[in-house]
Design a protein around this motif. Structure first.
Motif, mmCIF file in Angstrom:
data_model
loop_
_atom_site.group_PDB
_atom_site.id
_atom_site.type_symbol
_atom_site.label_atom_id
_atom_site.label_comp_id
_atom_site.label_asym_id
_atom_site.label_seq_id
_atom_site.Cartn_x
_atom_site.Cartn_y
_atom_site.Cartn_z
ATOM 1 N N MET A 67 20.460 120.889 101.983
ATOM 2 C CA MET A 67 19.973 119.913 102.952
ATOM 3 C C MET A 67 20.495 120.233 104.356
ATOM 4 S SD MET A 67 17.866 117.477 103.333
ATOM 5 C CE MET A 67 17.488 116.374 101.957
ATOM 6 N N ALA A 68 21.713 120.726 104.429
ATOM 7 C CA ALA A 68 22.246 121.128 105.736
ATOM 8 C C ALA A 68 21.386 122.235 106.351
ATOM 9 C CB ALA A 68 23.694 121.599 105.577
ATOM 10 N N GLU A 69 20.985 123.171 105.540
ATOM 11 C CA GLU A 69 20.075 124.217 106.033
ATOM 12 C C GLU A 69 18.742 123.623 106.468
ATOM 13 O OE1 GLU A 69 19.382 127.804 103.808
ATOM 14 O OE2 GLU A 69 21.219 127.479 102.661
ATOM 15 N N ALA A 70 18.286 122.653 105.701
ATOM 16 C CA ALA A 70 17.011 122.011 106.037
ATOM 17 C C ALA A 70 17.100 121.363 107.416
ATOM 18 C CB ALA A 70 16.653 120.965 104.979
ATOM 19 N N PHE A 71 18.199 120.676 107.687
ATOM 20 C CA PHE A 71 18.341 120.034 108.994
ATOM 21 C C PHE A 71 18.505 121.074 110.105
ATOM 22 C CE2 PHE A 71 19.027 115.969 106.797
ATOM 23 C CZ PHE A 71 18.309 115.139 107.628
ATOM 24 N N ARG A 72 19.181 122.159 109.796
ATOM 25 C CA ARG A 72 19.294 123.222 110.800
ATOM 26 C C ARG A 72 17.891 123.671 111.230
ATOM 27 N NH1 ARG A 72 23.235 128.273 110.236
ATOM 28 N NH2 ARG A 72 23.041 129.047 112.356
ATOM 29 N N ALA A 73 17.027 123.922 110.245
ATOM 30 C CA ALA A 73 15.660 124.344 110.556
ATOM 31 C C ALA A 73 14.881 123.215 111.244
ATOM 32 C CB ALA A 73 14.947 124.780 109.278
ATOM 33 N N ALA A 74 15.146 121.982 110.846
ATOM 34 C CA ALA A 74 14.433 120.835 111.420
ATOM 35 C C ALA A 74 14.746 120.672 112.899
ATOM 36 C CB ALA A 74 14.801 119.555 110.663
ATOM 37 N N LEU A 75 16.008 120.829 113.256
ATOM 38 C CA LEU A 75 16.379 120.695 114.669
ATOM 39 C C LEU A 75 15.686 121.763 115.504
ATOM 40 C CD1 LEU A 75 18.717 118.741 116.022
ATOM 41 C CD2 LEU A 75 18.302 118.643 113.565
ATOM 42 N N LEU A 76 15.631 122.962 114.952
ATOM 43 C CA LEU A 76 14.933 124.049 115.651
ATOM 44 C C LEU A 76 13.448 123.716 115.795
ATOM 45 C CD1 LEU A 76 14.880 126.918 116.820
ATOM 46 C CD2 LEU A 76 14.614 127.778 114.481
ATOM 47 N N ALA A 77 12.845 123.260 114.705
ATOM 48 C CA ALA A 77 11.416 122.923 114.731
ATOM 49 C C ALA A 77 11.135 121.845 115.773
ATOM 50 C CB ALA A 77 10.966 122.457 113.347
ATOM 51 N N GLY A 78 11.946 120.813 115.767
ATOM 52 C CA GLY A 78 11.716 119.702 116.684
ATOM 53 C C GLY A 78 11.922 120.102 118.130
ATOM 54 N N ARG A 79 12.941 120.895 118.368
ATOM 55 C CA ARG A 79 13.210 121.319 119.740
ATOM 56 C C ARG A 79 12.088 122.232 120.261
ATOM 57 N NH1 ARG A 79 14.950 120.172 124.643
ATOM 58 N NH2 ARG A 79 15.522 122.046 125.775
ATOM 59 N N LEU A 80 11.676 123.181 119.430
ATOM 60 C CA LEU A 80 10.587 124.070 119.842
ATOM 61 C C LEU A 80 9.300 123.281 120.059
ATOM 62 C CD1 LEU A 80 11.203 127.112 117.456
ATOM 63 C CD2 LEU A 80 11.519 127.070 119.947
ATOM 64 N N ALA A 81 9.065 122.303 119.212
ATOM 65 C CA ALA A 81 7.849 121.494 119.358
ATOM 66 C C ALA A 81 7.844 120.785 120.705
ATOM 67 C CB ALA A 81 7.751 120.481 118.217
ATOM 68 N N ARG A 82 8.998 120.252 121.080
ATOM 69 C CA ARG A 82 9.081 119.591 122.380
ATOM 70 C C ARG A 82 8.789 120.581 123.513
ATOM 71 N NH1 ARG A 82 8.861 114.581 124.837
ATOM 72 N NH2 ARG A 82 10.047 114.609 126.748
ATOM 73 N N LEU A 83 9.392 121.771 123.416
ATOM 74 C CA LEU A 83 9.174 122.779 124.459
ATOM 75 C C LEU A 83 7.722 123.251 124.474
ATOM 76 C CD1 LEU A 83 12.407 124.944 123.945
ATOM 77 C CD2 LEU A 83 11.975 123.262 125.761
ATOM 78 N N ALA A 84 7.100 123.286 123.300
ATOM 79 C CA ALA A 84 5.746 123.838 123.202
ATOM 80 C C ALA A 84 4.674 122.875 123.686
ATOM 81 C CB ALA A 84 5.452 124.250 121.761
ATOM 82 N N GLY A 85 4.972 121.588 123.720
ATOM 83 C CA GLY A 85 3.970 120.620 124.189
ATOM 84 C C GLY A 85 2.884 120.377 123.177
ATOM 85 N N ALA A 86 3.028 119.342 122.371
ATOM 86 C CA ALA A 86 2.074 119.078 121.283
ATOM 87 C C ALA A 86 0.712 118.653 121.815
ATOM 88 C CB ALA A 86 2.633 117.997 120.359
ATOM 89 N N MET A 87 -0.318 118.962 121.042
ATOM 90 C CA MET A 87 -1.673 118.484 121.313
ATOM 91 C C MET A 87 -1.653 116.960 121.359
ATOM 92 S SD MET A 87 -3.451 118.803 117.528
ATOM 93 C CE MET A 87 -4.828 117.679 117.877
ATOM 94 N N PRO A 88 -2.542 116.343 122.133
ATOM 95 C CA PRO A 88 -2.610 114.874 122.098
ATOM 96 C C PRO A 88 -3.248 114.399 120.794
ATOM 97 C CG PRO A 88 -4.357 115.759 123.474
ATOM 98 C CD PRO A 88 -3.509 116.932 123.070
ATOM 99 N N GLU A 89 -2.794 113.241 120.337
ATOM 100 C CA GLU A 89 -3.430 112.636 119.172
ATOM 101 C C GLU A 89 -4.807 112.131 119.594
ATOM 102 O OE1 GLU A 89 -2.293 108.846 116.649
ATOM 103 O OE2 GLU A 89 -0.636 110.267 116.646
ATOM 104 N N ARG A 90 -5.794 112.313 118.723
ATOM 105 C CA ARG A 90 -7.153 111.872 119.064
ATOM 106 C C ARG A 90 -7.639 110.815 118.086
ATOM 107 N NH1 ARG A 90 -8.310 117.713 119.191
ATOM 108 N NH2 ARG A 90 -7.952 118.453 121.321
ATOM 109 N N GLN A 91 -8.527 109.972 118.586
ATOM 110 C CA GLN A 91 -9.074 108.926 117.735
ATOM 111 C C GLN A 91 -10.140 109.484 116.799
ATOM 112 O OE1 GLN A 91 -8.098 105.960 117.143
ATOM 113 N NE2 GLN A 91 -9.823 105.102 116.020
ATOM 114 N N THR A 92 -10.923 110.447 117.282
ATOM 115 C CA THR A 92 -12.042 110.939 116.467
ATOM 116 C C THR A 92 -11.906 112.420 116.150
ATOM 117 O OG1 THR A 92 -13.272 111.216 118.519
ATOM 118 C CG2 THR A 92 -13.718 109.232 117.243
ATOM 119 N N ALA A 93 -12.597 112.817 115.110
ATOM 120 C CA ALA A 93 -12.515 114.188 114.625
ATOM 121 C C ALA A 93 -13.139 115.165 115.608
ATOM 122 C CB ALA A 93 -13.228 114.278 113.274
#
Lengths: 266, 266, 266, 266
Positions: free
Chosen positions: C225-251
């Motif tokens: 689980m510690a490894e999982a969180f290590r990867a999670a922090l990286l994922a979350g930080r990169l996601a913030r830097l990468a700028g996520a797509m906006p959520e959309r109401q329709t397909a």
């Protein structure tokens, strides 16, 4: 409340004032059932042939009491796992309950007791050809809903969540999509309603009615809960008619600035 | 509905039947305001000195109409950013509106317009010493709620979400914790209610009342929405009294097995 | 992954690469603790004087192992219920752990173990005057966060949900508001993180780091689980830097129309 | 990270290390596409014949670059609205892309672009008889999933939410039910993933993989987002293997009582 006095809706051409449909199972006693159904204001009551046939000894008291309520009966095919089984039971129900109205249930899985999408469409098609007015219990799948409409269903009853869970609307997005794509179809949320707030939420989304059973029958005080749902259906329906404010991301003061005339505030 | 006939609650010793408190701002016109307030069934109406003082010319019509409703007035300190400002305005309000009841608002941030937790506690303490009956608008923070109780507040009004957002209960867990830890304190959700379903949810959690303004005043049809909330408060209150079924993880059939007597089903 | 190689952040002037802060309690054994902390990649470890003082017999093995990890220690005042108690314990911790860094906890209620907003501000102010570098554990209240900043805190640690519940972010709206209003303040979600997805969500909201303990220590396999969180922090930080797509109401189809050149699709 | 070194899974008998499947549409340029796919670690890339056939002039550069990545190709039938259309396109794809692997999409509605449950089952059955290895894109409907298994699908790909919306898992309950009822079937969440936290959540529920496109292709920085998802898939998979702590209703201190030996705490 004048808005509701004339707020009639129609199911297969028949007019109703109440937007609640209620089940007749799982109550602590037949007496409580009758009181609760009366208190709920429901005009339509689902009954199950499998559970109590009129001729059965044990069931006759139940049956007499149910008849005494003078409600529109909606027999169901609860517990049927195949198209054939459902069609057979429907025909027996029509004869015994003397109505061509039918809540169609074809169970697809014994774990979540969900409707079988393919079996429900097929059974609906056969039953409509046999002259039934079918109320299909279905999942919240837009395409399945469209198929059911195409085979002749004039009302649709997607689930809120699995029967008996009381989890409410587990997928409001799907329910909203069905409402938007089928604007003229009477839509009833059937199964999963556990509390009045769930029912209000469904009505706010534009659903036309609610079918429930466990939430009233297994409340600590079923008759009081029936009254609660009666008020909830009214609240939800009026809210839909009144047009709710849009949800906002940021705060806005509800108290305008000092000194500006009241009617010039936006 | 006999359950509600006697369902009286008390605020600073005064009995009320309605569990809705309603604001007097943002309506399309004074006429609509009056009709909506009447339709809502609310017995308590919040008013803002800053917005309309009785003596102001533009406000006198508003004021006359408000008086004509014969409701209990609850003046507020909306827009105050400091303890001193709130205390001063409270004193002016007491004189003009001839009541020692006061909805205390001390704004802590101009973006989310949230209550200032520290300022609210301090102002409440001062005002209570000055003889006010304080209704503090606060965040959903248990410890702040406990402090407000400790300085003498006999009712607490935590927010649902930021004022004017209509987002409903953004943190039901916190609201529930406050309810459990302060079982005998009258609790009112104030701010953030956008739809009747939000109000029902709060009442199901055991809250005693709801204070709202924008949700009615800015609905497409304010008077109809006022009726909707009237029904919602009733639904939510009855649901709390009736004791809802527990939410379940897995499905359970609402229709029992074939042939078993009705009253032997579990 | 070049983005993270240089993705340094600073706490009271000291640079760190890892964005995870981890606790040292509740592990099945000291050995598992050490392995988990190493696997997590955390550079900062919280320790409690109350729990294990270096001089205690039973604690010396624990203490030796902890020192062997060569991590930055962050002593906490867990279990303190008053300002005075927290300040006293902080001073003892400074002497024993030889650091002026301090995770400040002032418990406000024994049920939800939430920080006392008023006591935390007061203790922070005193401790900063005494030369401490304070990491305040606080609720997700913007105004309290602003007060803590005003008394000199250079990092803030609002909760996700009550400690030990593993419920994740119970009020993302509040957390987002704090982020938007305090854009330059290092912000760490402390308490309530139960799964890696919770940590990723916090980082996507723009939080700078995560402090957790139970989620790793009480997982079935803490080291994994510690490894999982290590990867999670990286994922979350990169996601913030990468700028996520906006959520959309329709397909919207991800596959463009037949025959249009690839680079002309929008 | 030794846990993942050997964490192989199989799709139609072929082993893979990465649990991410990625699309090849909507990138700002073919160069960015290639970089992003490489950064994602994905070993399987979906391609659409309708969009770019290898022989088309405009597409040949795209096609050459895609081949240069040395990934397993998974042609899809995106945009097909009928069984016949899907079967025809599948056969053309098999010839041109030289693979019998196929992501089956039969669009059921142009608004939410959802899979047609009945058409998907029928097309899957035909294609499997024609020797295809079918990866069906389907809704989160347990019974439809069971039918797809019954006609020979060895992997299932239920949606998270409508394609291109980035709304994540709109019905975790349904997804969890499918996982529990089909414990040995490789399950991939396809469509609706907007952020790494969504992917981690799906993996924590026990899903075996994720298929996405828009979330990477339309991020502000697609290559960085691809890295983020790579880390997210690892985090989610490890979290599942590690066994997360149970969520709790009430707080529990992570710091044990003073003086008790470390290894005797529960």
């Amino acid at each position: 409340m004048t808005e509701t006095t004339n707020d009639i809706w129609r199911l297969y051409g028949r007019p109703f004032s109440s937007r609640l449909l209620i089940g007749s199972a799982l109550y602590p006693s037949p007496q409580v059932m009758c009181e609760a159904i009366r208190a709920s204001g429901a005009e339509i009551v689902t009954v199950s042939l499998r559970r109590q046939s009129p001729e059965q000894g044990g069931g006759s008291a139940f049956w007499e009491q149910l008849k005494g309520l003078n409600k529109t009966l909606l027999p169901n095919t609860a517990g049927c796992h195949s198209v054939k089984e459902a069609v057979t039971l429907a025909q027996m129900s029509r004869e015994l309950f003397e109505t061509d109205w039918l809540k169609l249930e074809v169970v697809g899985d014994d774990y979540n007791l969900q409707p079988d999408p393919l079996g429900t469409v097929e059974a609906a098609e056969q039953l409509i050809k046999l002259g039934f007015k079918v109320f299909p219990y279905c999942t919240d799948d837009l395409v399945i809903c469209q198929r059911l409409r195409d085979v002749g269903c004039e009302v649709l009853m997607p689930w809120g969540s699995p029967i008996g869970t009381g989890r409410g609307l587990m997928n409001p997005y799907n329910l909203q999509t069905i409402r938007e794509r089928l604007p003229d179809m009477p839509l009833i949320v059937d199964a999963g309603i556990g509390k009045p707030s769930h029912a209000v939420q469904a009505m706010e989304l534009g659903y036309d009615g609610i079918l429930l059973n466990t939430a009233v029958a297994q409340a600590s005080a079923p008759v009081v809960m029936a009254e609660a749902f009666r008020a909830a259906l009214l609240a939800g329906r009026l809210a839909r008619l009144a047009g709710a404010m849009p949800e906002r991301q940021t705060a806005a003061p509800s108290t305008p600035t000092l000194g500006m005339p009241f009617w010039h505030q936006q």
